[in-house]
Design a protein around this motif. Sequence first.
Motif, PDB file in Angstrom:
ATOM      1  N   ALA B 179      -1.469  -3.879   5.433  1.00 50.38           N
ATOM      2  CA  ALA B 179      -0.019  -4.059   5.392  1.00 50.38           C
ATOM      3  C   ALA B 179       0.271  -5.322   4.590  1.00 50.38           C
ATOM      4  N   GLU B 180       0.752  -5.109   3.371  1.00 48.82           N
ATOM      5  CA  GLU B 180       1.039  -6.254   2.494  1.00 48.82           C
ATOM      6  C   GLU B 180       2.484  -6.708   2.703  1.00 48.82           C
ATOM      7  N   PRO B 181       2.668  -7.986   3.059  1.00 44.30           N
ATOM      8  CA  PRO B 181       4.038  -8.476   3.283  1.00 44.30           C
ATOM      9  C   PRO B 181       4.831  -8.502   1.978  1.00 44.30           C
ATOM     10  N   GLN B 182       6.083  -8.134   2.085  1.00 40.56           N
ATOM     11  CA  GLN B 182       6.974  -8.133   0.921  1.00 40.56           C
ATOM     12  C   GLN B 182       8.026  -9.239   1.100  1.00 40.56           C
ATOM     13  N   ASP B 183       8.662  -9.554  -0.007  1.00 43.85           N
ATOM     14  CA  ASP B 183       9.637 -10.647   0.046  1.00 43.85           C
ATOM     15  C   ASP B 183      10.810 -10.343   0.967  1.00 43.85           C
ATOM     16  N   ASP B 184      11.140  -9.063   1.093  1.00 40.98           N
ATOM     17  CA  ASP B 184      12.313  -8.717   1.906  1.00 40.98           C
ATOM     18  C   ASP B 184      11.995  -8.615   3.406  1.00 40.98           C
ATOM     19  N   GLY B 185      10.764  -9.038   3.754  1.00 46.72           N
ATOM     20  CA  GLY B 185      10.400  -9.002   5.179  1.00 46.72           C
ATOM     21  C   GLY B 185       9.752  -7.697   5.595  1.00 46.72           C
ATOM     22  N   THR B 186       9.757  -6.707   4.724  1.00 46.26           N
ATOM     23  CA  THR B 186       9.052  -5.452   5.050  1.00 46.26           C
ATOM     24  C   THR B 186       7.591  -5.578   4.616  1.00 46.26           C
ATOM     25  N   TYR B 187       6.850  -4.514   4.853  1.00 46.45           N
ATOM     26  CA  TYR B 187       5.425  -4.482   4.480  1.00 46.45           C
ATOM     27  C   TYR B 187       5.144  -3.192   3.718  1.00 46.45           C
ATOM     28  N   LYS B 188       4.146  -3.278   2.847  1.00 45.45           N
ATOM     29  CA  LYS B 188       3.690  -2.051   2.177  1.00 45.45           C
ATOM     30  C   LYS B 188       2.407  -1.611   2.870  1.00 45.45           C
ATOM     31  N   ILE B 189       2.457  -0.438   3.472  1.00 46.69           N
ATOM     32  CA  ILE B 189       1.338   0.061   4.263  1.00 46.69           C
ATOM     33  C   ILE B 189       0.506   1.025   3.424  1.00 46.69           C
ATOM     34  N   SER B 190      -0.809   0.777   3.350  1.00 46.84           N
ATOM     35  CA  SER B 190      -1.692   1.667   2.598  1.00 46.84           C
ATOM     36  C   SER B 190      -2.979   1.927   3.375  1.00 46.84           C
ATOM     37  N   GLY B 191      -3.340   3.179   3.434  1.00 50.32           N
ATOM     38  CA  GLY B 191      -4.578   3.538   4.130  1.00 50.32           C
ATOM     39  C   GLY B 191      -4.506   4.967   4.641  1.00 50.32           C
ATOM     40  N   GLN B 192      -5.583   5.358   5.288  1.00 53.28           N
ATOM     41  CA  GLN B 192      -5.626   6.725   5.808  1.00 53.28           C
ATOM     42  C   GLN B 192      -5.823   6.710   7.331  1.00 53.28           C
ATOM     43  N   LYS B 193      -5.022   7.496   8.007  1.00 52.92           N
ATOM     44  CA  LYS B 193      -5.156   7.660   9.461  1.00 52.92           C
ATOM     45  C   LYS B 193      -5.490   9.112   9.756  1.00 52.92           C
ATOM     46  N   ILE B 194      -6.331   9.321  10.755  1.00 49.73           N
ATOM     47  CA  ILE B 194      -6.698  10.712  11.082  1.00 49.73           C
ATOM     48  C   ILE B 194      -6.379  11.010  12.547  1.00 49.73           C
ATOM     49  N   PHE B 195      -6.442  12.316  12.850  1.00 44.20           N
ATOM     50  CA  PHE B 195      -6.173  12.800  14.211  1.00 44.20           C
ATOM     51  C   PHE B 195      -4.758  12.429  14.663  1.00 44.20           C
ATOM     52  N   ILE B 196      -3.794  12.503  13.767  1.00 46.51           N
ATOM     53  CA  ILE B 196      -2.429  12.135  14.130  1.00 46.51           C
ATOM     54  C   ILE B 196      -1.698  13.367  14.681  1.00 46.51           C
TER      55      ILE B 196
END
Lengths: 592, 592
Positions: B179-196
Motif C-alpha cells: 500500500a503506497e501512500p499518496q499525497d491525498d491521504g489515500t493509498y495505492k494497493i497492489s498485490g494478489q489475494k486468494i480465497f476471497i
Amino acid sequence: MPSYTADTRDMAFLLHDLFKVDASDIPGYDELDPSFTSAILEEAGKIASEVIAPLNAVGDKEGCTLENGVVRTPTGFKDAFEQLKEGGWPGLDCDPEYGGQGMPTIMGSATGEIFSSAGMAFMMYQGLTHGAYSAIHAHGTDEQKQTYLPNMVTCDWTGTMNLTEPHCGTDLGLMRTKAEPQDDGTYKISGQKIFISAGDHDMSDNVIHLVLAKIPGGPDGVKGISLFIVPKFLVNDDGSLGERNGVSVGALEEKMGIHGNATCVMNYDEATGYLLGQEHKGMRAMFTMMNEARLGVGVQGLSQAVVAYQNALDYAKDRLQGRAVTGAEYPDKPADPLIVHPDIRRSLMDQKSFVEGGRALVLWAAELIDRSHRQDDADAEGLVSLLIPVVKGFLTDKGFENAVLAQQVYGGHGYIEEWGMSQFTRDARIAMIYEGANGIQALDLVGRKLATDSGKHVMAFFDLVKSFTKEHEGNEALKADFLDPLKQGSKELQEAAMFFMQNGMKNPNHALAGSYDFMTMFGHVALGYMWARMAVAAQAALDEGTGDAAFYETKLATGRYYMKRQLPAISMHLARITSGADPVMALDAEAF
Amino acid sequence: MPSYTADTRDMAFLLHDLFKVDASDIPGYDELDPSFTSAILEEAGKIASEVIAPLNAVGDKEGCTLENGVVRTPTGFKDAFEQLKEGGWPGLDCDPEYGGQGMPTIMGSATGEIFSSAGMAFMMYQGLTHGAYSAIHAHGTDEQKQTYLPNMVTCDWTGTMNLTEPHCGTDLGLMRTKAEPQDDGTYKISGQKIFISAGDHDMSDNVIHLVLAKIPGGPDGVKGISLFIVPKFLVNDDGSLGERNGVSVGALEEKMGIHGNATCVMNYDEATGYLLGQEHKGMRAMFTMMNEARLGVGVQGLSQAVVAYQNALDYAKDRLQGRAVTGAEYPDKPADPLIVHPDIRRSLMDQKSFVEGGRALVLWAAELIDRSHRQDDADAEGLVSLLIPVVKGFLTDKGFENAVLAQQVYGGHGYIEEWGMSQFTRDARIAMIYEGANGIQALDLVGRKLATDSGKHVMAFFDLVKSFTKEHEGNEALKADFLDPLKQGSKELQEAAMFFMQNGMKNPNHALAGSYDFMTMFGHVALGYMWARMAVAAQAALDEGTGDAAFYETKLATGRYYMKRQLPAISMHLARITSGADPVMALDAEAF
C-alpha cells in the motif's frame, strides 16, 4: 497435482521381517523371496506412479459420459488399462489354469494398495472383474469357467456385481428382479439394478454381469435369491462374441467422488442369464467371496490415506509458515516449514501410524486368507471371517478420517480441487458405504461373527494376543511401550464382548447399540497387535544389526505413537458400550 | 432433494426456558419476549424453507461463472437475495444509526443458523458483508461509516475480507501486498489475494473490499500490516458510484463445496484504498471482529449438521430395510423402517444430541458477546474470547462429522449427488479450514487464551461449572445422569490445563502437542455443561407442569445420551494429552 510413490520399503519389512513369507509353510509362499517380491512391488510402483497416478485427477474432472447408450471413460483410461493388462497385473493372483499367475492373496493385496493409491476409481474396473472372476471360479461349472475366466483373468472382459435395486440395498430380501426359467435351461432376467460400478465402459470387449434375481415360485426373502451370469454380449460356442444381450445402461450416477468409474443404472429386459451355482443359493454364493471383496474395500480405504498422507507430508515439509515455538529451525528462510509445528506433527503421526498399522493388518488378513484357501485351514478361515468386518469398517472409516486430516494440512489449498486433496477425501468416502455399509459390518461382527462356533474365533484372537504378550514379556525394551497397552486394550475388548454376552441375551439391543463402537475398538486392538508385532520385528532387526537402523528406529517411534495416542480410544468405546441400549433406544420414533 | 424446517421450538426453549432472555439485564434483551422472538424465527424459517433451501442444490450444481471479468451467481440467487434484503434480514443485528434493526447478537446467531442451514454458500454473501460492516463500524472514521455502512447494512453493497495470499494464509507476516501512500491521504494497493469469498458477483451494486497490506517502510512481519477499504467502485462525495477501482477478479476457484459462493482470486493493481483504523494496526483491527466472525463459522458447522440430521431422520423413518431384532415393528409393511435398528439410532442420537447441544453453546456465546458489548463487561468478553476457538473448532469439526454420519444413514444414496447429502458434507468441510484452520483455533486456545490475564477466564469457566453443579447438587433426578459426569469432565479438563502449565514451561511443545485434544475435550465439557443446564431447565418446566411434557422428556433423554455416549471422549483426550510431546516430536523431519 498430487504424486504417489509406492512404499515398497515398508512392504518389504512387512513381508520379510514381520510375516517372513518365504519361510512360511503356506503353499506358494516359498517363492516369495525378497528379490522376487521386491521386483514385483517395484514394477507395480512404477506403473502406479507413471501411468495410473497422472490420470487420477483427469478421471475426477472429466468423469464418465453416456453417449447413445455407450459409456466413455475419461481421457487416457483406455491406454492405461491396456498397459495394466500387458503387464499381466489383473491376473496376478488368479488361477494359472485360466491364465493367471497363481500368486497368493498377500501379493494381490500389496499390489492392490499400490494401484489403488495411484487411482482408486480407475482400478475399480479391474477390482470388480476380480470379484466376478472369484464368484465364477468358486461356483461355476467347468463350461462356465472355460467360457468366461480366461478373458476375465486378462481383463479383456470385465465383470460387475449387481445386487442393489432402487428400493433395497442392505435388505436384499425385498428384491424384485426376476429370472424366468426357459426351456433351454437359461433364464430371462428382467429388472433394474442401481449403483453398478464399472457397469459399462469402452475398455473391454465384453462385460460379464453377475446378477442377483428371484426365480418365480421360489422361497420368500433372501432364501429365494439366485445368482446369474449375464454377459453384455452372448458368447458363441467357439468363444467368439455373439449377439447383444438385453442389458443396457439406463443412466450414470453423479457422485461425490470416484468420478472416473462408471456407476451405472442397469436395465435388464429379458436378458439371457445363466444360473451360477444352485437355484435359490445366490446369497450363499455371494458370501463366499465376501472376505476377499471386503478386504479389497478395506485396502481402498487404506490406499486413500496412504496417498493423502504422502502428499500432506510433502506439503508440510515445503510450505513455510510461522516459526517453531522452541525457536526458529530454519533461520535463513523467511519462515519454518509446517512440519516444525507440534499440531502438524500430531496430524502427520496420526496418519503415518495409521497407514503403517493398517497396511500390516491388511497383509495379515491376506495371509490368513491364503492359509485358509491353500491349506484348507478352517481356523484361519474362521479368524479371518471375524477380522474382515473390522478390516473393512475400521480401515475405511479411518482411511476417510485420515484423508480429511491430510487435506487439513493444506489449509485452504486442501479445499480447492487444484491441489487434489479434496479428491482423496471424496473418493475415500464411498468405501465406508459400499460392499456393506460400515454399520452392517459392525452388525456382522457383533451379531454374527462373535458368536460363530460358540465364540471360538474371537477366543482364538484373544489367545493369539495373549500368547504373543506372554512370549515377549521378558522384553523390557518393549514392555511399557507396546506389550502393556496391548494387553490392556485386549482386556477391555474382552470386557466389551462379555458385556454383549451377558446383556445381549436379555435384549439383543444391548449388543447392537454398541456394535459400531465394538468394531472400532477391535480395530484399535488389531492395529495395536500389529504394532506390537512390528516392534518385536524391528527390535530384532536392530539387535541383529542388519543395517538400515534408521528405518527400524522410525518404525519403533511410530508404533510408540500409535500405542500412546490411539489406544486410549479403546476405553472410550468400552464406556459407550457398557452404557447399554437404554440411552440409544430411549425415544419413540415420533419423539425425534 | 433435501428439505429444511427451522427448529423454532428448540430455539424458543433455549431463549426462554434456558437463557430467559426477556428477564435478562442485558440492554435490548427486554424486548425479546416469546411472541416477538417467535415471530422473528418463524418468519426467518419461512424464507429459509421456501426461498433459500430450494436454491441450495442449484447453487451446488451450477456454481458461479466468470464471464469477461464479471462473476455470475447461480440461477435464482439474485431474486432470493432481493427477498432477503426486502425482509431487512441483513441488518437485523446492525446499528440503527446506519439503518440496522439493532437486535442483539443472540438473535443474529439464531437466525444465522436458520439461514445457513437452508443455504450455507448463498448466505456467505451476507455473512462476509456483515464482517466487513463490523470492521468499518469498529474502526472507521465517521465519514467512512457514513459513506459505506448504510448500503452495507441493507446489502445493497456487499463486503469481503482479503487476507490470504498464494504463499501465506496463517502466517500473514509473509504478506507481499503493498500500500503506497499518496499525497491525498489515500493509498495505492497492489498485490494478489486468494480465497476471497464473495469476492465479486452480480447481486449488489458495489463490493467493499477490506484488504490487509503493508505500507513500505513499516515494521517487518505482522506488525507492519495495515487494513484498507478498497471499493470496487469509488464512491463520490454525494454517495453515488464513481469510477471503477483497480481491482479485478483473476479467477474463480474450483472447490470441494460451497459452489454457490464465488471464491475469487483478486488482483489489486494500484487500486485506491483508504486506511481503516491506524497504520500498522491492521491485525489488531481484524482481531476485534474475530469473536463474531468465528462464532459465525461455528454456526455454519452446526447448521450443516442440523439440516443433514433433519434429512437423515426423515430417511430413517421412510426407508424400509430389515426387521427390528426384537421382532417386527411394522408387520404389515414388507420391512421395518431404518429407525428401528440400534445402530441407526446410535447415529441419529449422536446427531440430535450434538445439534441441540451445539445450538445451546452458540446462543450462550452470543449472549456473552451481547453482555460484553452492551454492558462493557470485560469478564464476559474474556470468557467468550476463551470459548470462541472451541465454538469455531469443535462445532465445525463435529458439524462435519455429523454431516458424514447423516450421509451414511442413506447408504449408497448418500453418495450420489441426487439426494443432496453429499453437499452438506462437502460444504461443511470448509468451515474447519477458513477463518483460522482448526489447528490454529487450538493454538489460539492453548497458546494464548488459556494464559490470558493469568488464566483468569478459564478459571471463571471452571467456577461457573462448579457453582452450577453445587447449586443443583440436591437434585437427585439429575445428579447421576448429568451433574456427576459434568463434574468429572470438568475435573479432567482442569487436569489437562494443569499438565500444560506444569510441563509447557519446560517445553512449550508439551502444551502444543495436546492443543487439538484440549480444544476437543473442552468442546465436550462445554456441551456437557449446556446439556446439564438444559436438563435443569427441562426438569423445572416438567415440575411446573407448563405443558409440552413430551418435548421436555425428549430433551432430558437426548441429554442423557450425550452425557453417557459423548463425554467418555474426555478421558481419551486427557490420556493423549498427558502422553506429552515426546511421541509427537520423536522423529526428525527426514525420518517421516
